[in-house]
Design a protein around this motif. Structure first.
Motif, PDB file in Angstrom:
ATOM      1  N   VAL A 148       0.840  -1.196   0.000  1.00  0.00           N
ATOM      2  CA  VAL A 148       0.000   0.000   0.000  1.00  0.00           C
ATOM      3  C   VAL A 148       0.875   1.246   0.000  1.00  0.00           C
ATOM      4  CG1 VAL A 148      -1.963  -1.086   1.181  1.00  0.00           C
ATOM      5  CG2 VAL A 148      -0.222   0.079   2.513  1.00  0.00           C
ATOM      6  N   LYS A 149       0.294   2.301  -0.533  1.00  0.00           N
ATOM      7  CA  LYS A 149       0.945   3.610  -0.520  1.00  0.00           C
ATOM      8  C   LYS A 149       0.522   4.314   0.764  1.00  0.00           C
ATOM      9  CE  LYS A 149       1.426   7.527  -3.673  1.00  0.00           C
ATOM     10  NZ  LYS A 149       0.951   8.060  -4.961  1.00  0.00           N
ATOM     11  N   THR A 150       1.467   4.963   1.431  1.00  0.00           N
ATOM     12  CA  THR A 150       1.159   5.643   2.685  1.00  0.00           C
ATOM     13  C   THR A 150       1.956   6.943   2.775  1.00  0.00           C
ATOM     14  OG1 THR A 150       0.954   5.312   5.085  1.00  0.00           O
ATOM     15  CG2 THR A 150       2.923   4.415   4.046  1.00  0.00           C
ATOM     16  N   ALA A 151       1.754   7.657   3.855  1.00  0.00           N
ATOM     17  CA  ALA A 151       2.451   8.933   4.061  1.00  0.00           C
ATOM     18  C   ALA A 151       3.955   8.686   4.262  1.00  0.00           C
ATOM     19  CB  ALA A 151       1.877   9.653   5.275  1.00  0.00           C
ATOM     20  N   PRO A 152       4.799   9.600   3.803  1.00  0.00           N
ATOM     21  CA  PRO A 152       6.246   9.403   3.942  1.00  0.00           C
ATOM     22  C   PRO A 152       6.719   9.471   5.390  1.00  0.00           C
ATOM     23  CG  PRO A 152       5.803  11.580   3.069  1.00  0.00           C
ATOM     24  CD  PRO A 152       4.491  10.853   3.115  1.00  0.00           C
ATOM     25  N   ASN A 153       5.879  10.000   6.275  1.00  0.00           N
ATOM     26  CA  ASN A 153       6.280  10.099   7.683  1.00  0.00           C
ATOM     27  C   ASN A 153       5.727   8.945   8.521  1.00  0.00           C
ATOM     28  OD1 ASN A 153       3.626  10.915   7.583  1.00  0.00           O
ATOM     29  ND2 ASN A 153       3.900  12.716   8.874  1.00  0.00           N
ATOM     30  N   PHE A 154       5.214   7.901   7.868  1.00  0.00           N
ATOM     31  CA  PHE A 154       4.732   6.721   8.585  1.00  0.00           C
ATOM     32  C   PHE A 154       5.879   6.122   9.390  1.00  0.00           C
ATOM     33  CE2 PHE A 154       3.992   2.155   8.976  1.00  0.00           C
ATOM     34  CZ  PHE A 154       2.718   2.124   9.506  1.00  0.00           C
ATOM     35  N   LYS A 155       5.634   5.849  10.658  1.00  0.00           N
ATOM     36  CA  LYS A 155       6.667   5.286  11.542  1.00  0.00           C
ATOM     37  C   LYS A 155       6.518   3.769  11.573  1.00  0.00           C
ATOM     38  CE  LYS A 155       8.219   9.275  12.902  1.00  0.00           C
ATOM     39  NZ  LYS A 155       9.090   9.889  11.964  1.00  0.00           N
ATOM     40  N   LEU A 156       7.491   3.068  10.998  1.00  0.00           N
ATOM     41  CA  LEU A 156       7.457   1.611  11.000  1.00  0.00           C
ATOM     42  C   LEU A 156       8.133   1.080  12.260  1.00  0.00           C
ATOM     43  CD1 LEU A 156       6.770  -1.044   9.604  1.00  0.00           C
ATOM     44  CD2 LEU A 156       8.980  -0.899   8.439  1.00  0.00           C
ATOM     45  N   THR A 157       7.330   0.428  13.090  1.00  0.00           N
ATOM     46  CA  THR A 157       7.827  -0.215  14.311  1.00  0.00           C
ATOM     47  C   THR A 157       7.208  -1.610  14.369  1.00  0.00           C
ATOM     48  OG1 THR A 157       5.967   0.559  15.645  1.00  0.00           O
ATOM     49  CG2 THR A 157       7.914   2.015  15.541  1.00  0.00           C
ATOM     50  N   GLN A 158       7.647  -2.409  15.320  1.00  0.00           N
ATOM     51  CA  GLN A 158       7.036  -3.722  15.515  1.00  0.00           C
ATOM     52  C   GLN A 158       5.532  -3.561  15.751  1.00  0.00           C
ATOM     53  OE1 GLN A 158       8.123  -6.893  15.534  1.00  0.00           O
ATOM     54  NE2 GLN A 158      10.333  -6.642  15.379  1.00  0.00           N
ATOM     55  N   ALA A 159       5.178  -2.591  16.591  1.00  0.00           N
ATOM     56  CA  ALA A 159       3.771  -2.376  16.934  1.00  0.00           C
ATOM     57  C   ALA A 159       2.960  -1.916  15.728  1.00  0.00           C
ATOM     58  CB  ALA A 159       3.655  -1.364  18.071  1.00  0.00           C
ATOM     59  N   SER A 160       3.485  -0.955  14.954  1.00  0.00           N
ATOM     60  CA  SER A 160       2.718  -0.460  13.803  1.00  0.00           C
ATOM     61  C   SER A 160       2.609  -1.538  12.719  1.00  0.00           C
ATOM     62  CB  SER A 160       3.328   0.824  13.235  1.00  0.00           C
ATOM     63  OG  SER A 160       4.605   0.582  12.672  1.00  0.00           O
ATOM     64  N   ALA A 161       3.637  -2.361  12.568  1.00  0.00           N
ATOM     65  CA  ALA A 161       3.584  -3.455  11.597  1.00  0.00           C
ATOM     66  C   ALA A 161       2.539  -4.494  12.024  1.00  0.00           C
ATOM     67  CB  ALA A 161       4.952  -4.101  11.452  1.00  0.00           C
ATOM     68  N   SER A 162       2.529  -4.851  13.297  1.00  0.00           N
ATOM     69  CA  SER A 162       1.544  -5.816  13.806  1.00  0.00           C
ATOM     70  C   SER A 162       0.127  -5.287  13.624  1.00  0.00           C
ATOM     71  CB  SER A 162       1.807  -6.111  15.282  1.00  0.00           C
ATOM     72  OG  SER A 162       3.023  -6.790  15.435  1.00  0.00           O
ATOM     73  N   LYS A 163      -0.061  -4.015  13.925  1.00  0.00           N
ATOM     74  CA  LYS A 163      -1.382  -3.397  13.785  1.00  0.00           C
ATOM     75  C   LYS A 163      -1.835  -3.432  12.324  1.00  0.00           C
ATOM     76  CE  LYS A 163      -3.830   0.895  14.820  1.00  0.00           C
ATOM     77  NZ  LYS A 163      -3.704   2.256  15.314  1.00  0.00           N
ATOM     78  N   TRP A 164      -0.913  -3.164  11.395  1.00  0.00           N
ATOM     79  CA  TRP A 164      -1.236  -3.183   9.964  1.00  0.00           C
ATOM     80  C   TRP A 164      -1.620  -4.594   9.520  1.00  0.00           C
ATOM     81  CZ3 TRP A 164       2.221  -4.244   5.433  1.00  0.00           C
ATOM     82  CH2 TRP A 164       1.595  -3.909   4.217  1.00  0.00           C
ATOM     83  N   ILE A 165      -0.886  -5.588   9.984  1.00  0.00           N
ATOM     84  CA  ILE A 165      -1.192  -6.984   9.635  1.00  0.00           C
ATOM     85  C   ILE A 165      -2.556  -7.376  10.192  1.00  0.00           C
ATOM     86  CG2 ILE A 165      -0.483  -9.392  10.004  1.00  0.00           C
ATOM     87  CD1 ILE A 165       2.463  -8.282  10.034  1.00  0.00           C
ATOM     88  N   GLU A 166      -2.815  -7.009  11.449  1.00  0.00           N
ATOM     89  CA  GLU A 166      -4.094  -7.347  12.100  1.00  0.00           C
ATOM     90  C   GLU A 166      -5.294  -6.677  11.411  1.00  0.00           C
ATOM     91  OE1 GLU A 166      -3.403  -6.215  16.147  1.00  0.00           O
ATOM     92  OE2 GLU A 166      -1.985  -7.865  16.467  1.00  0.00           O
ATOM     93  N   SER A 167      -5.050  -5.545  10.745  1.00  0.00           N
ATOM     94  CA  SER A 167      -6.137  -4.841  10.051  1.00  0.00           C
ATOM     95  C   SER A 167      -6.337  -5.399   8.633  1.00  0.00           C
ATOM     96  CB  SER A 167      -5.838  -3.349   9.982  1.00  0.00           C
ATOM     97  OG  SER A 167      -4.801  -3.107   9.015  1.00  0.00           O
ATOM     98  N   ASP A 168      -5.759  -6.577   8.378  1.00  0.00           N
ATOM     99  CA  ASP A 168      -5.799  -7.186   7.034  1.00  0.00           C
ATOM    100  C   ASP A 168      -5.195  -6.258   5.977  1.00  0.00           C
ATOM    101  OD1 ASP A 168      -6.852  -9.658   7.814  1.00  0.00           O
ATOM    102  OD2 ASP A 168      -8.917  -8.910   7.667  1.00  0.00           O
ATOM    103  N   PHE A 169      -4.116  -5.587   6.382  1.00  0.00           N
ATOM    104  CA  PHE A 169      -3.314  -4.746   5.484  1.00  0.00           C
ATOM    105  C   PHE A 169      -4.083  -3.551   4.931  1.00  0.00           C
ATOM    106  CE2 PHE A 169      -1.804  -9.201   5.016  1.00  0.00           C
ATOM    107  CZ  PHE A 169      -0.586  -9.074   5.655  1.00  0.00           C
ATOM    108  N   ALA A 170      -5.000  -3.019   5.748  1.00  0.00           N
ATOM    109  CA  ALA A 170      -5.718  -1.801   5.329  1.00  0.00           C
ATOM    110  C   ALA A 170      -4.731  -0.640   5.339  1.00  0.00           C
ATOM    111  CB  ALA A 170      -6.869  -1.523   6.298  1.00  0.00           C
ATOM    112  N   ARG A 171      -4.919   0.262   4.411  1.00  0.00           N
ATOM    113  CA  ARG A 171      -4.011   1.414   4.292  1.00  0.00           C
ATOM    114  C   ARG A 171      -4.040   2.206   5.607  1.00  0.00           C
ATOM    115  NH1 ARG A 171      -4.286   6.437   0.041  1.00  0.00           N
ATOM    116  NH2 ARG A 171      -2.368   7.377   0.780  1.00  0.00           N
ATOM    117  N   PRO A 172      -2.840   2.431   6.194  1.00  0.00           N
ATOM    118  CA  PRO A 172      -2.799   3.230   7.436  1.00  0.00           C
ATOM    119  C   PRO A 172      -3.320   4.642   7.167  1.00  0.00           C
ATOM    120  CG  PRO A 172      -0.700   2.119   7.072  1.00  0.00           C
ATOM    121  CD  PRO A 172      -1.519   1.955   5.823  1.00  0.00           C
ATOM    122  N   GLY A 173      -4.076   5.140   8.109  1.00  0.00           N
ATOM    123  CA  GLY A 173      -4.716   6.410   7.864  1.00  0.00           C
ATOM    124  C   GLY A 173      -4.216   7.520   8.655  1.00  0.00           C
TER     125      GLY A 173
END
Length: 173
Positions: A148-173
Motif C-alpha cells: 500500500v501507498k502511505t504517508a512518507p512520515n509513517f513510523k514503522l515499528t514492531q507495533a505499527s507493523a503488527s497493527k497493519w497486519i491485524e487490520s488485514d493490510f488496510a491502508r494506514p490512515g
C-alpha cells in the motif's frame, strides 16, 4: 599521387599507454579517472585545502586540509600517490553517504504471524511533488502479501507493523 609519411616509432600518438586527452596533472590540479583534485586557498586560515569533485557533480565529495610546501607559503604539489589516496577517501565518503541515505529511506521489521514470520518493509520515495512511502508485507519465502501507498512520515515499528497486519493490510490512515 601524394605520399603520406609514416609515423616514426617515437611518435607519442602511437603509444597505447598515453593518457586520455582530458587528464590533467599539474601541481595544484589533477583530473584523472573520473575525479578532479584541486588545491585551493583555505578561507578559514592561511593554509591550503584540497577538494575532490567527481565528474558530473557540482559539489565536492571531499574537502580537507592540504600540506604546506617546504617554503611554508605555497602548497605541496599533488602527485600520483596523493591523488590515489584522495580518490579512495572521497569514494569512501560517498559510499557512506549512500548507505546513510539508504538507511533513512528503507526500513524493515519482522513480526511473527500465524503462518510464519512476516517481514514488513517501508520504502520512502522522496519525490519533489508527491513524497510518499510504500508499505509492503512479505512472507517467509519472499512472496508479497500486501502493498500500500502511505504517508512518507509513517513510523514503522514492531507495533505499527503488527497493527497493519491485524487490520488485514488496510491502508494506514
Amino acid at each position: 599521387m601524394t605520399e603520406v609519411p609514416m609515423p616514426s616509432s617515437d611518435d607519442p600518438t602511437l603509444d597505447s599507454t598515453s593518457d586520455d586527452q582530458s587528464d590533467i596533472r599539474e601541481p595544484r590540479l589533477w583530473r584523472c579517472d573520473g575525479w578532479t583534485a584541486r588545491v585551493i586557498k583555505n578561507e578559514d586560515d592561511e593554509g591550503w585545502a584540497v577538494e575532490m569533485i567527481q565528474d558530473g557533480e557540482a559539489e565536492p565529495a571531499l574537502v580537507g586540509p592540504w600540506t604546506m610546501g617546504r617554503d611554508k607559503k605555497n602548497p605541496k604539489p599533488l602527485d600520483q600517490a596523493a591523488f590515489n589516496t584522495l580518490v579512495k577517501t572521497a569514494s569512501e565518503v560517498l559510499r557512506r553517504h549512500e548507505q546513510q541515505l539508504h538507511a533513512m529511506l528503507h526500513r524493515s521489521v519482522t513480526v511473527p504471524g500465524a503462518e510464519g514470520d512476516i517481514t514488513v518493509t517501508l520504502d520512502i520515495v522522496p519525490d519533489e511533488y508527491e513524497p510518499h512511502a510504500i508499505l509492503a508485507a512479505l512472507d517467509e519465502t519472499g512472496g508479497e502479501l500486501a502493498r500500500v501507498k502511505t504517508a512518507p512520515n509513517f513510523k514503522l515499528t514492531q507495533a505499527s507493523a503488527s497493527k497493519w497486519i491485524e487490520s488485514d493490510f488496510a491502508r494506514p490512515g
